[in-house]
Design a protein around this motif. Structure first.
Motif, PDB file in Angstrom:
ATOM      1  N   GLY A  46     -11.409   2.937 -16.999  1.00 47.32           N
ATOM      2  CA  GLY A  46     -12.849   3.171 -16.874  1.00 47.32           C
ATOM      3  C   GLY A  46     -13.150   4.060 -15.677  1.00 47.32           C
ATOM      4  O   GLY A  46     -12.233   4.521 -14.985  1.00 47.32           O
ATOM      5  N   LYS A  48     -13.611   6.919 -13.163  1.00 46.43           N
ATOM      6  CA  LYS A  48     -12.937   8.228 -13.114  1.00 46.43           C
ATOM      7  C   LYS A  48     -11.692   8.241 -13.986  1.00 46.43           C
ATOM      8  O   LYS A  48     -11.269   9.296 -14.478  1.00 46.43           O
ATOM      9  CB  LYS A  48     -12.585   8.567 -11.657  1.00 46.43           C
ATOM     10  CG  LYS A  48     -11.931   9.925 -11.469  1.00 46.43           C
ATOM     11  CD  LYS A  48     -12.882  11.064 -11.781  1.00 46.43           C
ATOM     12  CE  LYS A  48     -12.247  12.431 -11.665  1.00 46.43           C
ATOM     13  NZ  LYS A  48     -11.414  12.802 -12.809  1.00 46.43           N
ATOM     14  N   ASP A  69      -6.338  -2.100 -18.140  1.00 44.38           N
ATOM     15  CA  ASP A  69      -7.545  -2.267 -17.321  1.00 44.38           C
ATOM     16  C   ASP A  69      -7.839  -3.756 -17.200  1.00 44.38           C
ATOM     17  O   ASP A  69      -7.655  -4.514 -18.159  1.00 44.38           O
ATOM     18  CB  ASP A  69      -8.744  -1.536 -17.927  1.00 44.38           C
ATOM     19  CG  ASP A  69      -9.804  -1.224 -16.874  1.00 44.38           C
ATOM     20  OD1 ASP A  69     -10.009  -0.032 -16.576  1.00 44.38           O
ATOM     21  OD2 ASP A  69     -10.409  -2.177 -16.327  1.00 44.38           O
ATOM     22  N   HIS A  76     -14.747   0.185 -19.916  1.00 40.95           N
ATOM     23  CA  HIS A  76     -13.465   0.172 -19.206  1.00 40.95           C
ATOM     24  C   HIS A  76     -12.325   0.282 -20.220  1.00 40.95           C
ATOM     25  O   HIS A  76     -12.091   1.367 -20.737  1.00 40.95           O
ATOM     26  CB  HIS A  76     -13.406  -1.057 -18.291  1.00 40.95           C
ATOM     27  CG  HIS A  76     -14.498  -1.034 -17.265  1.00 40.95           C
ATOM     28  ND1 HIS A  76     -14.369  -0.420 -16.048  1.00 40.95           N
ATOM     29  CD2 HIS A  76     -15.776  -1.488 -17.309  1.00 40.95           C
ATOM     30  CE1 HIS A  76     -15.517  -0.502 -15.373  1.00 40.95           C
ATOM     31  NE2 HIS A  76     -16.390  -1.163 -16.121  1.00 40.95           N
ATOM     32  N   ASP A 112      -8.936   2.468  -4.561  1.00 39.55           N
ATOM     33  CA  ASP A 112      -7.960   3.034  -3.614  1.00 39.55           C
ATOM     34  C   ASP A 112      -6.853   2.051  -3.212  1.00 39.55           C
ATOM     35  O   ASP A 112      -5.685   2.429  -3.086  1.00 39.55           O
ATOM     36  CB  ASP A 112      -8.669   3.477  -2.317  1.00 39.55           C
ATOM     37  CG  ASP A 112      -9.768   4.499  -2.558  1.00 39.55           C
ATOM     38  OD1 ASP A 112      -9.915   4.999  -3.683  1.00 39.55           O
ATOM     39  OD2 ASP A 112     -10.515   4.774  -1.584  1.00 39.55           O
ATOM     40  N   HIS A 115      -3.660   1.958  -5.393  1.00 41.43           N
ATOM     41  CA  HIS A 115      -2.914   3.159  -5.778  1.00 41.43           C
ATOM     42  C   HIS A 115      -1.426   3.032  -5.453  1.00 41.43           C
ATOM     43  O   HIS A 115      -0.571   3.288  -6.304  1.00 41.43           O
ATOM     44  CB  HIS A 115      -3.448   4.393  -5.032  1.00 41.43           C
ATOM     45  CG  HIS A 115      -4.817   4.830  -5.458  1.00 41.43           C
ATOM     46  ND1 HIS A 115      -5.482   5.867  -4.846  1.00 41.43           N
ATOM     47  CD2 HIS A 115      -5.654   4.380  -6.414  1.00 41.43           C
ATOM     48  CE1 HIS A 115      -6.669   6.043  -5.420  1.00 41.43           C
ATOM     49  NE2 HIS A 115      -6.795   5.138  -6.366  1.00 41.43           N
ATOM     50  N   GLN A 132      -4.999   8.996  -8.367  1.00 41.77           N
ATOM     51  CA  GLN A 132      -6.290   9.400  -7.809  1.00 41.77           C
ATOM     52  C   GLN A 132      -6.217   9.601  -6.298  1.00 41.77           C
ATOM     53  O   GLN A 132      -5.293   9.176  -5.632  1.00 41.77           O
ATOM     54  CB  GLN A 132      -7.358   8.360  -8.158  1.00 41.77           C
ATOM     55  CG  GLN A 132      -8.183   8.755  -9.365  1.00 41.77           C
ATOM     56  CD  GLN A 132      -8.831  10.133  -9.207  1.00 41.77           C
ATOM     57  OE1 GLN A 132      -9.096  10.611  -8.098  1.00 41.77           O
ATOM     58  NE2 GLN A 132      -9.079  10.804 -10.307  1.00 41.77           N
ATOM     59  N   LYS A 133      -7.248  10.241  -5.762  1.00 41.35           N
ATOM     60  CA  LYS A 133      -7.394  10.416  -4.328  1.00 41.35           C
ATOM     61  C   LYS A 133      -8.268   9.290  -3.762  1.00 41.35           C
ATOM     62  O   LYS A 133      -9.057   8.719  -4.545  1.00 41.35           O
ATOM     63  CB  LYS A 133      -7.972  11.789  -3.993  1.00 41.35           C
ATOM     64  CG  LYS A 133      -9.357  12.054  -4.633  1.00 41.35           C
ATOM     65  CD  LYS A 133     -10.494  11.464  -3.871  1.00 41.35           C
ATOM     66  CE  LYS A 133     -11.568  10.860  -4.646  1.00 41.35           C
ATOM     67  NZ  LYS A 133     -12.469   9.965  -4.019  1.00 41.35           N
ATOM     68  N   CYS A 159      -5.042  13.459  -7.662  1.00 39.36           N
ATOM     69  CA  CYS A 159      -6.195  14.003  -8.370  1.00 39.36           C
ATOM     70  C   CYS A 159      -7.318  14.422  -7.415  1.00 39.36           C
ATOM     71  O   CYS A 159      -8.388  13.825  -7.409  1.00 39.36           O
ATOM     72  CB  CYS A 159      -6.719  13.032  -9.419  1.00 39.36           C
ATOM     73  SG  CYS A 159      -7.960  13.844 -10.451  1.00 39.36           S
ATOM     74  N   GLN A 161      -8.827  17.256  -7.906  1.00 40.54           N
ATOM     75  CA  GLN A 161      -8.783  18.273  -8.954  1.00 40.54           C
ATOM     76  C   GLN A 161      -9.539  19.545  -8.611  1.00 40.54           C
ATOM     77  O   GLN A 161      -9.296  20.592  -9.219  1.00 40.54           O
ATOM     78  CB  GLN A 161      -9.308  17.671 -10.274  1.00 40.54           C
ATOM     79  CG  GLN A 161     -10.819  17.458 -10.360  1.00 40.54           C
ATOM     80  CD  GLN A 161     -11.301  16.195  -9.644  1.00 40.54           C
ATOM     81  OE1 GLN A 161     -10.579  15.594  -8.856  1.00 40.54           O
ATOM     82  NE2 GLN A 161     -12.537  15.789  -9.887  1.00 40.54           N
ATOM     83  N   HIS A 233     -16.599  -4.680  -7.940  1.00 45.04           N
ATOM     84  CA  HIS A 233     -16.217  -4.053  -9.217  1.00 45.04           C
ATOM     85  C   HIS A 233     -17.439  -3.862 -10.093  1.00 45.04           C
ATOM     86  O   HIS A 233     -18.210  -4.806 -10.256  1.00 45.04           O
ATOM     87  CB  HIS A 233     -15.210  -4.944  -9.954  1.00 45.04           C
ATOM     88  CG  HIS A 233     -15.057  -4.572 -11.416  1.00 45.04           C
ATOM     89  ND1 HIS A 233     -14.394  -3.443 -11.829  1.00 45.04           N
ATOM     90  CD2 HIS A 233     -15.499  -5.187 -12.552  1.00 45.04           C
ATOM     91  CE1 HIS A 233     -14.426  -3.382 -13.158  1.00 45.04           C
ATOM     92  NE2 HIS A 233     -15.086  -4.425 -13.624  1.00 45.04           N
ATOM     93  N   PHE A 235     -16.939   0.380  -8.856  1.00 41.25           N
ATOM     94  CA  PHE A 235     -17.439   1.452  -7.998  1.00 41.25           C
ATOM     95  C   PHE A 235     -17.761   1.047  -6.552  1.00 41.25           C
ATOM     96  O   PHE A 235     -17.409   1.760  -5.613  1.00 41.25           O
ATOM     97  CB  PHE A 235     -18.676   2.121  -8.629  1.00 41.25           C
ATOM     98  CG  PHE A 235     -19.131   3.359  -7.881  1.00 41.25           C
ATOM     99  CD1 PHE A 235     -18.576   4.587  -8.161  1.00 41.25           C
ATOM    100  CD2 PHE A 235     -20.085   3.284  -6.869  1.00 41.25           C
ATOM    101  CE1 PHE A 235     -18.965   5.728  -7.456  1.00 41.25           C
ATOM    102  CE2 PHE A 235     -20.479   4.413  -6.161  1.00 41.25           C
ATOM    103  CZ  PHE A 235     -19.916   5.638  -6.465  1.00 41.25           C
ATOM    104  N   TRP A 237     -16.662  -1.090  -4.491  1.00 42.04           N
ATOM    105  CA  TRP A 237     -15.554  -1.446  -3.601  1.00 42.04           C
ATOM    106  C   TRP A 237     -15.395  -0.398  -2.488  1.00 42.04           C
ATOM    107  O   TRP A 237     -14.859  -0.690  -1.422  1.00 42.04           O
ATOM    108  CB  TRP A 237     -14.251  -1.563  -4.415  1.00 42.04           C
ATOM    109  CG  TRP A 237     -14.030  -0.397  -5.333  1.00 42.04           C
ATOM    110  CD1 TRP A 237     -14.353  -0.314  -6.654  1.00 42.04           C
ATOM    111  CD2 TRP A 237     -13.490   0.884  -4.981  1.00 42.04           C
ATOM    112  NE1 TRP A 237     -14.048   0.937  -7.158  1.00 42.04           N
ATOM    113  CE2 TRP A 237     -13.517   1.695  -6.150  1.00 42.04           C
ATOM    114  CE3 TRP A 237     -12.984   1.427  -3.799  1.00 42.04           C
ATOM    115  CZ2 TRP A 237     -13.062   3.000  -6.157  1.00 42.04           C
ATOM    116  CZ3 TRP A 237     -12.530   2.721  -3.811  1.00 42.04           C
ATOM    117  CH2 TRP A 237     -12.578   3.503  -4.988  1.00 42.04           C
ATOM    118  N   ARG A 238     -15.853   0.828  -2.704  1.00 45.48           N
ATOM    119  CA  ARG A 238     -15.677   1.916  -1.728  1.00 45.48           C
ATOM    120  C   ARG A 238     -16.159   1.568  -0.324  1.00 45.48           C
ATOM    121  O   ARG A 238     -15.632   2.054   0.664  1.00 45.48           O
ATOM    122  CB  ARG A 238     -16.462   3.148  -2.179  1.00 45.48           C
ATOM    123  CG  ARG A 238     -15.821   3.955  -3.256  1.00 45.48           C
ATOM    124  CD  ARG A 238     -16.848   4.960  -3.759  1.00 45.48           C
ATOM    125  NE  ARG A 238     -16.294   5.941  -4.649  1.00 45.48           N
ATOM    126  CZ  ARG A 238     -15.955   5.699  -5.903  1.00 45.48           C
ATOM    127  NH1 ARG A 238     -16.083   4.480  -6.394  1.00 45.48           N
ATOM    128  NH2 ARG A 238     -15.457   6.657  -6.663  1.00 45.48           N
TER     129      ARG A 238
END
Ligand code: NAD
Length: 447
Positions: A46, A48, A69, A76, A112, A115, A132-133, A159, A161, A233, A235, A237-238
């Protein structure tokens, strides 16, 4: 709820991972035939991850064989399962790796903090990884990712990108062609308004975990805490130190990328941060990080100052931006490279503008076309071409960004960085943040 395979045995994954170290035949990048279809799986389908999956699967030479997922709902796992109907479905990446003998590549598009644990385990099984980054959550993890990619000879791509977009590729080309001369200073910034939780304490209340969410699996390597709607959860979480990397971590690997590519810088030697006092659990909403890098053939001096700014509405002080007229509008996010023959503005994301010493804007600049960041990885896995954000590049870029997030914990204090020794040499307390504790039973299998 969808039928997904549940966890069988992570110890089995770890054991396989250990044995993979001695099995070079699993290094598909070396043996994979150009006419074979690349079998891949996606972890985090889900957010990105959905566009990562579509981006890689756009290659006709790619077959999606596995989907994983922790959330089985439509946005998702659901939409991915509906699209790639032949793919096996999982809610636990450890089981996916247990059953991955047919896979040559894994996409990692989780938050993140997961990862590195997933990517390291995949690389130890000889899988090529698209991640991902920012590449990782800690500096030690970034170093490990770089080492693992090298040791297991797998094809990797972070990524970020936009690196492959015409805008950033053109900016790098202009610097390499000497069109702004030698660069003497760099300013990079993100002045946007983050939408995730900032400057708040941990919620004291909890909510029941929805039936479609495996909250225990979402938490993965992080210490357990109760579920709360809208806090983590998806998004959000950043904004939390335990899971994300704040504004610098979210954008640094994008916005600093053309700076690293153009100037061929790798690791700073020192940094100092200006930021408000950090709350115990969330990231700050403003930071300025002053890095110093060793000079390169593209820089004017033996050292290069690079300053990062984030905060709502921030941009670099105008007096530092030689060659740019005072009434010129700067983008809301981007970089400025000040050279001895001109100044390059690299908006995030739009075509660069080159200001000459007389403050005029250069016209008719060459344009370098975009390439496809996603299929570049798939092609490289099949032995065709190379990736440009492989972990030997993305590792040091991510380390630099994450050193900034360590600096945010120690505002006003100069941190000296010995990249080779992976040590903040003058600050024992800051050095402790190079790594972090892991939940018992979930420790990454370090190489
Ligand atoms: N390159 C870019 O432009 C860009 C843009 C957005 C996000 N990102 C990065 O992508 C990653 C994901 O961000 P997002 O905004 O999509 O987050 P998100 O929380 O919205 O989505 C993450 C997805 O992964 C799933 N997931 C979470 N933990 C999992 C686990 N342990 N195993 C399997 N699935 C799991 C979630 O259910 C969700 O589907 C982050 O690293 C973020 O920095 C990059």
């Amino acid at each position: 709820m969808r039928h997904v395979k549940n966890r069988r045995s992570f110890m089995k994954s770890a054991a396989i991972a250990g044995s993979a170290i001695t099995l070079p035949a699993l290094q598909y990048s070396r043996v994979y035939g150009a006419n074979d279809r690349l079998q891949i799986a996606s972890v985090g389908t889900g957010g990105k991850g959905w566009s990562d999956l579509l981006g890689v699967a756009a290659s006709p030479q790619v077959e999606v064989a596995g989907l994983c997922d922790i959330d089985s709902s439509a946005k998702h796992l659901g939409q991915a399962a509906d699209r790639f109907t032949a793919a096996r479905q999982y809610d636990d990446w450890r089981q996916l790796l247990d059953e991955s003998s047919d896979l040559q590549g894994v996409l990692v598009s989780t938050p993140d903090f997961m990862h590195a644990p997933i990517s390291l385990a995949a690389m130890q099984l000889g899988k090529n990884v698209f991640c991902q980054k920012p590449l990782t959550h800690t500096v030690l993890e970034a170093r490990q990712m770089r080492r693992a990619a090298d040791k297991f000879g797998v094809v990797t791509q972070m990524c970020n990108q936009i690196q492959s977009h015409s805008a950033y590729r053109t900016a790098v080309h202009l610097v390499h062609e000497g069109m702004i001369g030698k660069v003497r200073e760099v300013h990079s910034w993100q002045g946007g308004q983050p939408s995730w939780p900032r400057h708040i304490p941990r919620p004291s209340e909890s909510d029941p975990v929805p039936a479609n969410v495996r909250w225990d699996l979402w938490q993965g390597v992080a210490a357990e805490r109760p579920y709360k709607i809208g806090m983590y959860h998806p998004f959000n979480w950043r904004g939390w130190q335990a899971y994300g990397t704040g504004q610098l971590g979210d954008f640094g690997c994008h916005i600093l990328d053309p700076v690293f590519k153009a100037l061929e810088i790798r690791s700073p030697t020192k940094l100092t941060v200006d930021a408000p006092e950090l709350m115990p659990e969330t990231w700050t909403d403003r930071a300025t990080v002053q890095y110093e890098f060793p000079g390169t053939k593209y820089t004017a001096g033996s050292t290069l100052p690079v300053t990062w700014y984030d905060g709502v509405g921030v941009s670099p002080p105008r007096e530092t931006l030689a060659h740019i007229p005072s009434d010129a509008k700067l983008p809301g996010a981007g970089s400025v490279l000040v050279g001895d023959k001109g100044t390059l503005v690299i908006p995030h994301v739009a075509m660069p503008q080159l200001y000459r010493p007389d403050q005029s804007v250069a016209a008719d600049l060459p344009v370098i076309p975009s390439v496809d960041h996603y299929t570049q990885w798939a092609d490289a896995c099949r032995g065709m071409g190379e990736t440009t954000s492989h972990f030997d590049y993305a590792g040091p870029l991510t380390e630099t960004v994450l050193l900034g997030t360590i600096g945010i914990r120690f505002p006003g204090q100069k941190l000296q960085w010995d990249a080779e020794a992976m040590k903040i040499t003058n600050h024992a307390e800051a050095q402790q943040w190079i790594s972090k504790p892991y939940r018992k039973g979930w420790e990454p299998n370090w190489i």
